[in-house]
Design a protein around this motif. Sequence first.
Motif, short mmCIF file in Angstrom:
data_model
loop_
_atom_site.label_atom_id
_atom_site.label_comp_id
_atom_site.label_asym_id
_atom_site.label_seq_id
_atom_site.Cartn_x
_atom_site.Cartn_y
_atom_site.Cartn_z
N VAL A 1 0.51 -1.51 -0.16
CA VAL A 1 0.33 -0.09 0.12
C VAL A 1 0.55 1.08 0.52
O VAL A 1 0.60 2.57 -1.05
CB VAL A 1 -0.74 -0.63 1.24
CG1 VAL A 1 -1.81 1.93 1.33
CG2 VAL A 1 -2.18 -1.31 1.12
N ARG B 1 -1.66 5.93 -12.36
CA ARG B 1 -2.90 5.67 -11.81
C ARG B 1 -3.61 6.22 -11.63
O ARG B 1 -4.95 6.18 -12.07
CB ARG B 1 -2.47 5.61 -10.18
CG ARG B 1 -0.94 3.96 -9.93
CD ARG B 1 -1.90 2.67 -10.35
NE ARG B 1 -0.94 1.61 -9.69
CZ ARG B 1 -1.29 0.96 -9.65
NH1 ARG B 1 -2.66 0.37 -11.09
NH2 ARG B 1 -0.48 -0.54 -9.17
N ARG C 1 -15.22 0.70 -5.67
CA ARG C 1 -14.27 0.61 -5.65
C ARG C 1 -13.32 -0.85 -5.60
O ARG C 1 -12.12 -1.08 -6.49
CB ARG C 1 -13.41 0.84 -3.97
CG ARG C 1 -14.11 1.85 -2.89
CD ARG C 1 -13.97 2.23 -1.59
NE ARG C 1 -14.60 3.44 -1.52
CZ ARG C 1 -15.63 4.01 -0.80
NH1 ARG C 1 -16.53 3.39 -1.47
NH2 ARG C 1 -15.38 5.21 -0.72
N GLU C 2 -14.03 -1.30 -5.63
CA GLU C 2 -13.73 -3.01 -5.81
C GLU C 2 -12.94 -3.43 -7.76
O GLU C 2 -12.37 -3.80 -7.90
CB GLU C 2 -14.20 -3.98 -5.90
CG GLU C 2 -15.02 -4.50 -4.31
CD GLU C 2 -16.12 -3.13 -3.27
OE1 GLU C 2 -15.90 -3.92 -2.29
OE2 GLU C 2 -16.26 -2.39 -4.41
N LEU D 1 -9.92 -1.27 -8.14
CA LEU D 1 -8.68 -2.06 -7.51
C LEU D 1 -8.61 -3.19 -8.97
O LEU D 1 -7.66 -3.21 -9.48
CB LEU D 1 -8.83 -2.85 -6.18
CG LEU D 1 -9.39 -1.83 -5.62
CD1 LEU D 1 -9.67 -2.41 -4.01
CD2 LEU D 1 -7.64 -1.49 -4.69
N GLU D 2 -9.16 -4.08 -9.46
CA GLU D 2 -9.58 -4.34 -10.50
C GLU D 2 -9.02 -4.56 -11.59
O GLU D 2 -8.04 -5.27 -12.19
CB GLU D 2 -10.95 -5.46 -10.68
CG GLU D 2 -10.47 -6.70 -11.19
CD GLU D 2 -10.11 -7.56 -10.89
OE1 GLU D 2 -9.65 -8.17 -11.31
OE2 GLU D 2 -10.04 -8.25 -9.63
N TRP E 1 -5.54 -1.56 -10.20
CA TRP E 1 -4.58 -2.34 -9.34
C TRP E 1 -4.08 -4.07 -9.80
O TRP E 1 -3.00 -4.53 -9.54
CB TRP E 1 -4.76 -2.56 -8.51
CG TRP E 1 -4.51 -1.24 -7.55
CD1 TRP E 1 -2.85 -0.29 -7.05
CD2 TRP E 1 -4.96 0.57 -7.89
NE1 TRP E 1 -2.70 0.91 -7.14
CE2 TRP E 1 -4.16 1.66 -7.04
CE3 TRP E 1 -6.12 0.55 -7.87
CZ2 TRP E 1 -4.58 2.65 -7.46
CZ3 TRP E 1 -6.56 1.92 -7.96
CH2 TRP E 1 -5.76 2.84 -7.80
N ALA F 1 -8.35 -7.26 -6.73
CA ALA F 1 -8.99 -6.82 -5.70
C ALA F 1 -8.66 -6.95 -4.33
O ALA F 1 -8.94 -6.52 -3.12
CB ALA F 1 -10.53 -7.27 -5.69
N ALA G 1 -4.44 -4.30 -3.27
CA ALA G 1 -4.44 -3.68 -2.35
C ALA G 1 -5.49 -2.88 -1.52
O ALA G 1 -6.81 -3.65 -1.86
CB ALA G 1 -3.50 -1.94 -3.42
N SER G 2 -5.51 -2.34 -0.24
CA SER G 2 -6.64 -1.90 -0.16
C SER G 2 -7.47 -0.73 -0.32
O SER G 2 -6.95 -0.33 -1.18
CB SER G 2 -6.20 -1.19 1.89
OG SER G 2 -5.86 0.30 2.00
N LEU G 3 -8.90 -0.88 -0.04
CA LEU G 3 -10.10 -0.15 -0.96
C LEU G 3 -9.86 1.47 -0.36
O LEU G 3 -9.44 2.41 -1.03
CB LEU G 3 -11.27 -0.66 -0.48
CG LEU G 3 -11.76 -1.42 -0.35
CD1 LEU G 3 -13.60 -2.14 0.23
CD2 LEU G 3 -11.93 -1.65 -2.10
N VAL H 1 -7.96 3.59 -3.51
CA VAL H 1 -8.96 4.46 -4.34
C VAL H 1 -8.94 5.65 -4.06
O VAL H 1 -8.95 6.79 -4.52
CB VAL H 1 -10.42 3.19 -4.70
CG1 VAL H 1 -10.88 3.81 -5.44
CG2 VAL H 1 -9.92 1.59 -5.15
#
Length: 220
Positions: free
Chosen positions: A90, A154, A172-173, A176-177, A180, A183, A186-188, A191
Amino acid sequence: MSATVLVVDDDGPIRRMLERTLSAEGYEVNGAADGGAALAAIERATPDLLVLDVGLPDLDGLAVCSKVRAKGLALPVLMLTARDAVPDRVAGLDAGADDYLVKLFAPEELLARVRALLRRGEEPVQLLAFGDLVFDVEARHARRGEREIPLSAREADLLELLLRNPRQVVSRELALERIWGSAAAASLNVVDRYVSYLRRKLGEPELIQTVRGVGFVLHR
């Protein structure tokens, strides 16, 4: 013309191995042994890709990456580290890295990630627009009205995702998908951080709205 890669690692044998591996694939490779030398090299000629070790002796990789992003440079950054805990990943992503590779890695995986990062600049010319906001997909540049908006890689990817789904909630998922890689990468919260960066750069009136508990939507 072959892509240029700057390899930054204070471990001489590892740096030379990386240089040989990338050179064998046809890339034009330069090396630097510390953060100060890396920033000086980037100032002289911005590479197409930065391969950056976290554990540098003077100015660590996180600080180097943050300084590169603060200059508005959107070159892809592949971060190398011996630490694979979630907080470490992260921290790298929050500093502006585009991808994260844990040592010891196979040369084939390194090359695959390099190819993936460099492909981002090979899309056909295309402009995405929303109101007075215009995004050049190929150049990864944004403009709002007459104002140029410098973006990290990013940030550019996140803005593109929002622009391709205007007035639709982007979870957010999903971010990430798509950006990054998974999912679980990294952590939500990462985002939310990048949305906050984008909001500050895009300015007023605000274009990105939060849908509590779900995600974000590009809306006026």
